[in-house]
Motif scaffolding. Structure first.
Motif, PDB file in Angstrom:
ATOM      1  N   ALA A 705       0.884  -1.039   0.105  1.00 30.36           N
ATOM      2  CA  ALA A 705       0.158  -0.232   0.102  1.00 30.36           C
ATOM      3  C   ALA A 705       0.615   1.075  -0.003  1.00 30.36           C
ATOM      4  O   ALA A 705       0.007   1.749  -0.754  1.00 30.36           O
ATOM      5  N   ASP A 706       2.036   1.354   0.675  1.00 29.06           N
ATOM      6  CA  ASP A 706       2.650   2.608   0.730  1.00 29.06           C
ATOM      7  C   ASP A 706       3.952   2.559   1.292  1.00 29.06           C
ATOM      8  O   ASP A 706       4.611   0.915   1.392  1.00 29.06           O
ATOM      9  N   VAL A 707       5.144   3.435   0.861  1.00 27.23           N
ATOM     10  CA  VAL A 707       6.617   2.868   1.071  1.00 27.23           C
ATOM     11  C   VAL A 707       7.451   4.132   2.018  1.00 27.23           C
ATOM     12  O   VAL A 707       7.114   5.467   1.479  1.00 27.23           O
ATOM     13  N   ALA A 708       8.366   3.664   2.648  1.00 25.67           N
ATOM     14  CA  ALA A 708       8.583   5.408   3.438  1.00 25.67           C
ATOM     15  C   ALA A 708      10.111   4.352   3.367  1.00 25.67           C
ATOM     16  O   ALA A 708      10.404   3.986   3.984  1.00 25.67           O
ATOM     17  N   TRP A 709      10.802   5.436   3.340  1.00 25.04           N
ATOM     18  CA  TRP A 709      12.086   5.503   3.747  1.00 25.04           C
ATOM     19  C   TRP A 709      13.103   5.374   5.151  1.00 25.04           C
ATOM     20  O   TRP A 709      12.527   6.638   4.747  1.00 25.04           O
ATOM     21  N   GLN A 710      13.025   4.685   5.750  1.00 28.79           N
ATOM     22  CA  GLN A 710      13.416   4.875   7.188  1.00 28.79           C
ATOM     23  C   GLN A 710      15.581   5.130   7.513  1.00 28.79           C
ATOM     24  O   GLN A 710      15.572   4.098   7.401  1.00 28.79           O
ATOM     25  N   ARG A 711      15.883   6.017   7.637  1.00 28.88           N
ATOM     26  CA  ARG A 711      17.152   6.375   7.861  1.00 28.88           C
ATOM     27  C   ARG A 711      17.022   7.389   8.737  1.00 28.88           C
ATOM     28  O   ARG A 711      16.881   8.580   9.452  1.00 28.88           O
ATOM     29  N   PRO A 712      18.302   7.381   9.705  1.00 26.76           N
ATOM     30  CA  PRO A 712      18.529   7.913  11.183  1.00 26.76           C
ATOM     31  C   PRO A 712      19.331   9.203  10.897  1.00 26.76           C
ATOM     32  O   PRO A 712      19.471   9.484   9.719  1.00 26.76           O
ATOM     33  N   GLY A 713      18.348  10.203  11.437  1.00 28.98           N
ATOM     34  CA  GLY A 713      18.462  11.426  10.712  1.00 28.98           C
ATOM     35  C   GLY A 713      19.253  12.557  11.388  1.00 28.98           C
ATOM     36  O   GLY A 713      18.376  12.417  12.762  1.00 28.98           O
ATOM     37  N   VAL A 714      19.416  14.048  10.885  1.00 25.73           N
ATOM     38  CA  VAL A 714      19.590  15.223  11.651  1.00 25.73           C
ATOM     39  C   VAL A 714      17.881  15.771  11.566  1.00 25.73           C
ATOM     40  O   VAL A 714      18.095  15.993  10.752  1.00 25.73           O
ATOM     41  N   THR A 715      17.216  16.266  13.036  1.00 24.74           N
ATOM     42  CA  THR A 715      15.884  17.420  12.984  1.00 24.74           C
ATOM     43  C   THR A 715      16.887  18.979  13.478  1.00 24.74           C
ATOM     44  O   THR A 715      17.525  19.221  14.711  1.00 24.74           O
ATOM     45  N   ILE A 716      16.505  19.786  12.327  1.00 21.69           N
ATOM     46  CA  ILE A 716      16.608  20.620  12.719  1.00 21.69           C
ATOM     47  C   ILE A 716      15.687  21.008  13.085  1.00 21.69           C
ATOM     48  O   ILE A 716      14.295  21.387  12.799  1.00 21.69           O
ATOM     49  N   LYS A 717      15.541  21.628  14.494  1.00 22.15           N
ATOM     50  CA  LYS A 717      14.224  22.248  15.014  1.00 22.15           C
ATOM     51  C   LYS A 717      13.913  23.054  14.920  1.00 22.15           C
ATOM     52  O   LYS A 717      14.180  23.609  13.657  1.00 22.15           O
ATOM     53  N   PRO A 718      12.985  23.117  14.817  1.00 22.93           N
ATOM     54  CA  PRO A 718      11.397  25.193  14.320  1.00 22.93           C
ATOM     55  C   PRO A 718      12.602  26.311  14.483  1.00 22.93           C
ATOM     56  O   PRO A 718      13.081  25.888  15.921  1.00 22.93           O
ATOM     57  N   THR A 719      12.439  26.854  13.446  1.00 25.10           N
ATOM     58  CA  THR A 719      13.298  27.928  13.298  1.00 25.10           C
ATOM     59  C   THR A 719      12.575  29.603  13.462  1.00 25.10           C
ATOM     60  O   THR A 719      11.014  29.034  13.411  1.00 25.10           O
ATOM     61  N   PRO A 720      12.398  30.390  13.444  1.00 22.84           N
ATOM     62  CA  PRO A 720      11.905  31.566  12.535  1.00 22.84           C
ATOM     63  C   PRO A 720      11.049  31.540  12.097  1.00 22.84           C
ATOM     64  O   PRO A 720      11.996  31.218  11.007  1.00 22.84           O
ATOM     65  N   VAL A 721      10.325  32.175  11.510  1.00 25.87           N
ATOM     66  CA  VAL A 721       9.624  32.643  10.350  1.00 25.87           C
ATOM     67  C   VAL A 721      10.771  33.916   9.494  1.00 25.87           C
ATOM     68  O   VAL A 721      11.202  33.411   8.559  1.00 25.87           O
ATOM     69  N   VAL A 722      11.234  34.099  10.141  1.00 31.11           N
ATOM     70  CA  VAL A 722      12.206  35.240   9.983  1.00 31.11           C
ATOM     71  C   VAL A 722      13.719  35.847  10.516  1.00 31.11           C
ATOM     72  O   VAL A 722      12.955  35.364  11.866  1.00 31.11           O
ATOM     73  N   MET A 723      15.082  35.408  10.644  1.00 33.44           N
ATOM     74  CA  MET A 723      15.800  35.409  11.334  1.00 33.44           C
ATOM     75  C   MET A 723      16.478  36.251  10.812  1.00 33.44           C
ATOM     76  O   MET A 723      17.128  37.316  10.136  1.00 33.44           O
ATOM     77  N   THR A 786      14.699  32.539   6.139  1.00 33.14           N
ATOM     78  CA  THR A 786      14.349  34.500   5.571  1.00 33.14           C
ATOM     79  C   THR A 786      15.180  34.702   6.550  1.00 33.14           C
ATOM     80  O   THR A 786      15.060  34.852   7.749  1.00 33.14           O
ATOM     81  N   VAL A 787      16.643  35.617   5.842  1.00 32.93           N
ATOM     82  CA  VAL A 787      17.075  36.602   6.731  1.00 32.93           C
ATOM     83  C   VAL A 787      16.847  38.213   5.826  1.00 32.93           C
ATOM     84  O   VAL A 787      16.634  38.349   5.506  1.00 32.93           O
ATOM     85  N   ASP A 788      16.821  38.589   7.438  1.00 30.89           N
ATOM     86  CA  ASP A 788      16.368  39.693   7.272  1.00 30.89           C
ATOM     87  C   ASP A 788      17.565  40.933   8.262  1.00 30.89           C
ATOM     88  O   ASP A 788      17.398  40.595   9.595  1.00 30.89           O
ATOM     89  N   ALA A 789      18.382  41.429   6.970  1.00 30.05           N
ATOM     90  CA  ALA A 789      19.416  42.307   8.218  1.00 30.05           C
ATOM     91  C   ALA A 789      19.741  43.607   8.458  1.00 30.05           C
ATOM     92  O   ALA A 789      20.138  44.507   9.041  1.00 30.05           O
ATOM     93  N   GLU A 790      18.288  44.200   7.697  1.00 28.80           N
ATOM     94  CA  GLU A 790      17.723  45.453   7.428  1.00 28.80           C
ATOM     95  C   GLU A 790      17.147  45.744   8.892  1.00 28.80           C
ATOM     96  O   GLU A 790      16.127  45.196   9.869  1.00 28.80           O
ATOM     97  N   GLY A 791      18.223  46.822   9.511  1.00 35.83           N
ATOM     98  CA  GLY A 791      17.719  47.539  10.042  1.00 35.83           C
ATOM     99  C   GLY A 791      16.575  48.078  10.422  1.00 35.83           C
ATOM    100  O   GLY A 791      15.582  49.179   9.571  1.00 35.83           O
ATOM    101  N   PRO A 792      15.314  49.445  11.085  1.00 33.05           N
ATOM    102  CA  PRO A 792      14.034  50.179  11.146  1.00 33.05           C
ATOM    103  C   PRO A 792      14.862  50.940  10.649  1.00 33.05           C
ATOM    104  O   PRO A 792      15.598  51.326  10.499  1.00 33.05           O
ATOM    105  N   VAL A 793      13.611  51.890  10.301  1.00 33.41           N
ATOM    106  CA  VAL A 793      14.370  52.600   9.337  1.00 33.41           C
ATOM    107  C   VAL A 793      13.525  54.076  10.742  1.00 33.41           C
ATOM    108  O   VAL A 793      12.019  54.510  10.957  1.00 33.41           O
ATOM    109  N   ALA A 794      14.217  55.088  11.133  1.00 32.69           N
ATOM    110  CA  ALA A 794      14.103  55.723  12.457  1.00 32.69           C
ATOM    111  C   ALA A 794      14.292  57.003  12.327  1.00 32.69           C
ATOM    112  O   ALA A 794      14.407  57.311  11.470  1.00 32.69           O
TER     113      ALA A 794
END
Length: 1004
Positions: A705-723, A786-794
């Motif tokens: 019915a279905d198939v999946a490839w199983q192998r030990p892996g590294v899991t990158i934990k949740p990250t912010p939408v923008v960094m 996604t990286v935002d390296a621009e500071g605010p406009v004050a």
């Protein structure tokens, strides 16, 4: 005595035989006259009484034979011979005499003379005997010709220049006449050999010992040897002893057998064979040697039975040669036994062959593990050790005990494979091969290695479908029996760390489960959610937190996500199907049926499923077709009938598989695609400029019915939408042994990969999209960020004035940033009325306030600016400065003339003022600035004051006003350049009050 041969029979025969002989001739025709008489051609032949001359008949009236010895003149030795004569025998020439002969043909009108022929009469007269023999000796190895010895030789009359000797099945065609003993090289036109139904023309060498002919041109006696070469293009040498009415004996030798096969002989065990050498001729045969060619070292002379072939073997005698075959390896061997002798062939050979056999060599066994079971396999071989294989013994070793299982040989060459669903710790395997000789040794024992990956399939009958693991060689190993197993199992997917499976069970009520599956352990299933609707197309998010799936709502496909720990699913959107996570762990690639026609698209994994992009491609992706994104998101594979396609402007497509593609999975590194077809076959598909079938992992159909490839892996934990530009990427590597090393890189940053631990940090990234890659021990994890390296406009909102007498300035700031504001920094610098700006002072740092009060000193200009920091830590640029000044008191100005009065009062700036009612009275102040503000009193009775920058007139300020106002700031003309000098105020009215309260100076 001289004899002439006249019979018409021989005349006709010789005419034909001699017509082919071209010999120069001397004609006796008169010079300048045409001769009607043909020139005869003469040929000599030996007889037992002398020398014979024969010629071809011409239209002559008579003939004569002339002879010449040495330097003597030609002389008529035959006398006149009739026109019917074709030969004549010179009986008077002495043995050993050399003479030349010619034939003269005459008519009444002319003569014609043959070219002379010369020979020497043999000193001995050959005797006629009773030995008749054609003895053919041929190198072995051919079916034709073959050895033959036959008597009762017949010799034909000469015809067409040839004569044929026959005996047995053999015929030898030779030149009709041979002038005497000696060696003659024959061409294929002169030599033909026939044996049975086969014949050939050949070149050869004729060695004549004795020969004589009768006066009637018949062969009287012959003793010769003939060697034939290149018969029908064959390089095999043939030797024939020719005896006709001869007293000469001949040599002939036979070796029995001519070839010998020892058959199968066990390695290291000798086998002997004897060969009988027999003299089958009439004369003794000299044997000069007996040896082996020694192509290998398996054959050798038998040391226990040396040959008894002496140097001379008498007629009819025999001797024996014994050869031992002692195989040095398994497989075929060959050699050649040679008897060197004095026969015309010079040697006789025997082809020796044998086949070394032994018990089979040790055979390797291969053990391929799955997480909890394994496959034992070995090569299926039709032969081993030189003989047919009968079967194999599989040996199992556990805790010091051995068990053996018999496997008979297969009719095919498909490898043997034994599956074990559950691996017993410490078990070892070996295999031994059994052939017709016996059982070979057991190969090296093999432990079951630790599994590093497995391909999980759900297979079996629809009501009992369960897990199994496939390896790269097509072996499928069922999972070990599990009392907690929930069946039947349908859809399946793996967690990013490779330590858990998520699957769907049930038929009427479906349930979504997760279950730990690691090497040596199958955990207890955990139910996440139940549904009456079918649950399909599972996909586990790359950060490990959520599982996406498809379920219908009112027959419309919808996509949901649920926490990997369980809970209530979130409906993302309907009219979308086949979800697969992208490497940002926030978006899904789906088949979006909201588009017409349906197309692959990426959507937000949030309620509403906002479409973020539509993928390029022309193929419509219908509901139910599998869709899977590679781990790095660079390739999207989807099923299209019996093919697999990669989405893109130019779609790449696989060869057509055996049936419709039901499920797709990527290997975790993104190198391979596994495609499961409706027939249950599992194909491994490679990727290059095209898709190609690399391997078939599971060949036998089994309701999969279905198939999946199983192998030990590294899991990158949740990250912010923008960094921000300084990133911190936490990852989980607990699926690997402690000490496993990892490397990290930010693809697109042009910084090479480096060793890393969690969290991986990167600094000073520019704004943009990047892919973080964490790899180690064969595992690779990806995360799009996604990286935002621009500071605010004050900006400075307040104060809005340029000058004020107030001792405190209220500052107001603001800023804008898509990622939100965290804090502000505010700074100022100031300058005296006659000096430059000083250093910046930052009284507020990382303040969240947007309004603050700044104490300002009299006589200074202040320039303030602001910058902001966003929630990502990006610090913006300093804003444009907003400058304002606070005036000097009037007491800071010098009285350049008399007529001024210094006064005080609480209503004045700093409580003082300087005033006059006289005309032309001046106040001065050394300044540096562009902007100047006069602080003065305006009233109905006030006058005016003129302003000079140095000696340059600037303006006149009218102080008259309907009502009275104190501390009024009056702006003076702005200077285009910085004025550095004395600013002078001069009263420009008479009898009216000019009341000066201060002066503000600004450099900006």
């Amino acid at each position: 005595m001289r004899r002439a041969l006249k019979p018409a029979l021989f005349r006709a025969a010789l005419a034909t035989a001699l017509a082919a002989i071209t010999i120069p001739f001397i004609a006796h025709a008169a010079s300048g006259e045409e001769s009607a008489l043909s020139t005869p051609t003469a040929q000599l032949f030996p007889t037992r009484t002398g020398l014979g001359v024969t010629w071809n008949p011409v239209d002559a009236s008579n003939y004569r034979v002339e002879r010449k010895e040495g330097n003597a003149d030609w002389g008529n030795v035959s006398g006149p011979l009739s026109a019917e004569s074709v030969s004549w025998v010179d009986d008077l020439i002495a043995p050993g005499t050399t003479a030349s002969y010619r034939v003269v043909a005459t008519t009444d009108a002319e003569t014609a003379t043959s070219a002379p022929v010369t020979t020497t009469r043999n000193t001995t007269t050959p005797a006629v005997g009773d030995i008749d023999r054609l003895a053919l000796d041929v190198d072995p190895g051919t079916t034709w010709p073959h050895d033959e010895s036959a008597g009762a030789v017949t010799a034909s009359a000469p015809a067409d220049g040839s004569r044929t000797l026959s005996a047995g099945t053999m015929k030898v065609r030779l030149p009709a006449f041979i002038t005497g003993p000696g060696n003659y090289s024959l061409t294929p036109s002169e030599l033909e050999f026939t044996q049975g139904d086969h014949s050939c023309t050949a070149s050869g060498t004729l060695s004549v010992s004795a020969v004589a002919y009768t006066a009637t041109l018949e062969l009287d006696t012959l003793a010769a040897g003939l060697r034939l070469y290149d018969c029908d293009g064959s390089a095999v040498v043939r030797a024939i002893d020719l005896r006709y009415h001869s007293t000469f004996g001949y040599q002939a030798l036979s070796v029995t057998p001519e070839q010998y096969d020892y058959g199968n002989v066990k390695y290291g065990v000798g086998a002997d064979a004897s060969f009988i050498v027999k003299n089958t001729g009439t004369d003794p045969v000299r044997i000069s040697g007996v040896d082996l060619t020694h192509i290998g070292i398996a054959f050798r002379m038998n040391p226990d039975a040396p040959h008894d072939c002496s140097q001379t073997l008498p007629p009819a005698a025999t001797c024996t040669v014994s050869v031992r075959y002692l195989p040095q390896s398994t497989g075929p061997d060959s050699d050649t036994l040679t008897i060197w002798d004095s026969t015309a062939l010079e040697r006789h050979t025997v082809a020796l062959t044998g086949y070394g056999v032994d018990v089979p060599e040790a055979q390797e066994v291969t053990v391929r593990p799955t997480y909890n079971g394994h496959t034992v396999s070995w090569q299926s071989r039709p032969t081993a050790g030189g003989t047919a294989v009968r079967g194999y013994n599989l040996h199992r070793y556990l805790n010091g005990a051995e068990t053996v299982e018999w496997f008979p040989v297969k009719t095919s060459t498909v490898d043997f494979a034994v599956t074990e669903p559950s691996t017993k710790p410490g078990i070892e395997y070996g295999v031994s091969v059994v052939n017709e000789v016996g059982e070979g040794p057991v190969g090296a024992h093999k432990l079951v290695p630790r599994a590093t990956e497995q391909v999980v399939v759900t297979q079996g009958e629809p009501d009992s479908r369960d897990f199994a693991a496939a390896d790269e060689f097509g072996n499928v190993v069922p999972f070990p029996a599990d009392p907690n197993s929930v069946k039947p199992k349908e859809a399946v997917t793996t967690s990013p760390d490779g330590r858990s499976l998520a699957y769907v069970s049930g038929t009427t009520e479906r349930a979504l489960w997760t279950q730990t599956v690691v090497p040596g352990e199958v955990g207890v299933p955990v139910k996440l959610w139940s549904s009456t609707a079918p649950i399909t197309h599972l996909s586990w998010s790359p950060d490990g937190t959520r599982i996406a799936f498809q379920a219908p709502e009112n027959a419309t496909p919808c996509v949901y996500v649920i926490a990997a720990t369980g809970g209530t699913p979130l409906k993302v959107a309907c009219q979308v199907s086949s979800p697969s996570w992208m490497p940002d762990a926030r978006t899904l690639v789906v088949s979006d049926h909201r588009l017409t026609p349906s197309r692959l698209a990426t959507i937000e994994a949030t309620a509403g499923g906002s479409r973020t992009a539509t993928l390029a491609g022309e193929t419509e992706v219908a509901d139910g077709r599998p869709v899977r994104a590679s781990a790095n998101g660079q390739a999207i594979a989807f099923g299209d009938g019996s093919t697999v396609r990669l989405a893109g402007t130019t779609e790449r497509v696989s060869p057509s598989l055996d049936s419709e593609v039901r499920a797709i999975t990527w290997d975790p590194s993104g190198t391979w695609i596994l495609a499961l077809t409706a027939s249950g076959r599992l194909y491994q598909i490679g990727i290059s400029d095209r898709l190609y079938v690399y391997n078939e992992l599971a060949r036998a159909t089994n309701h999969r019915a279905d198939v999946a490839w199983q192998r030990p892996g590294v899991t990158i934990k949740p990250t912010p939408v923008v960094m921000g530009p300084n990133i911190s990427i936490p990852f989980d590597s607990s699926a690997f042994p402690a000490g496993t090393r990892f490397s990290c890189e930010v693809k697109g940053s042009f910084v090479p990969a480096k060793a890393c631990t969690s969290p991986f940090t990167g600094t000073e990234l520019r704004s943009g999209k990047y892919q973080v890659i964490v790899s180690g021990s064969g595992a690779v994890a990806y995360r799009d960020i996604t990286v935002d390296a621009e500071g605010p406009v004050a900006r400075m909102v307040a104060p809005a004035y340029q000058s004020s007498v107030a001792a405190t300035a209220t500052l107001t700031v603001s800023a804008t940033d898509a990622n939100g504001l965290a804090s502000y920094d505010v700074q100022y610098r100031r300058a005296t009325s006659a000096g430059a700006y000083g250093a910046y002072v930052q009284p507020w740092t990382k303040t969240t306030a947007t309004s603050m009060n700044l104490a300002v000193a009299a006589g200074y200009e202040y320039c303030v600016s602001v910058r902001a920091t966003d929630r990502l830590g990006n610090v913006g640029q300093w804003s444009a400065e907003r400058c304002f000044s606070r005036p000097l008191d009037d007491r800071s100005m010098s009285l350049a003339t008399t007529g001024w009065t210094r006064a005080t009062g609480s209503t004045f700036y700093y409580g003082t003022t300087t005033q006059t009612t006289a005309y032309g009275k001046a106040l001065t102040r050394a300044v540096q600035g562009k902007r100047f503000f006069l602080v003065a009193t305006r009233c109905p009775t006030c006058g005016s004051v003129a302003v000079y920058a140095g000696n340059r007139y600037l303006t006149t300020v009218n102080l008259a006003y309907p009502t009275t106002h104190k501390q009024v700031l009056l702006g003076l003309p702005v200077q285009s350049t910085l004025f550095n000098g004395t600013l002078k105020l001069v009263s420009a009215s008479t009898g009216k009050l000019v009341q000066i309260d201060g002066l503000a100076v600004g450099r900006s």
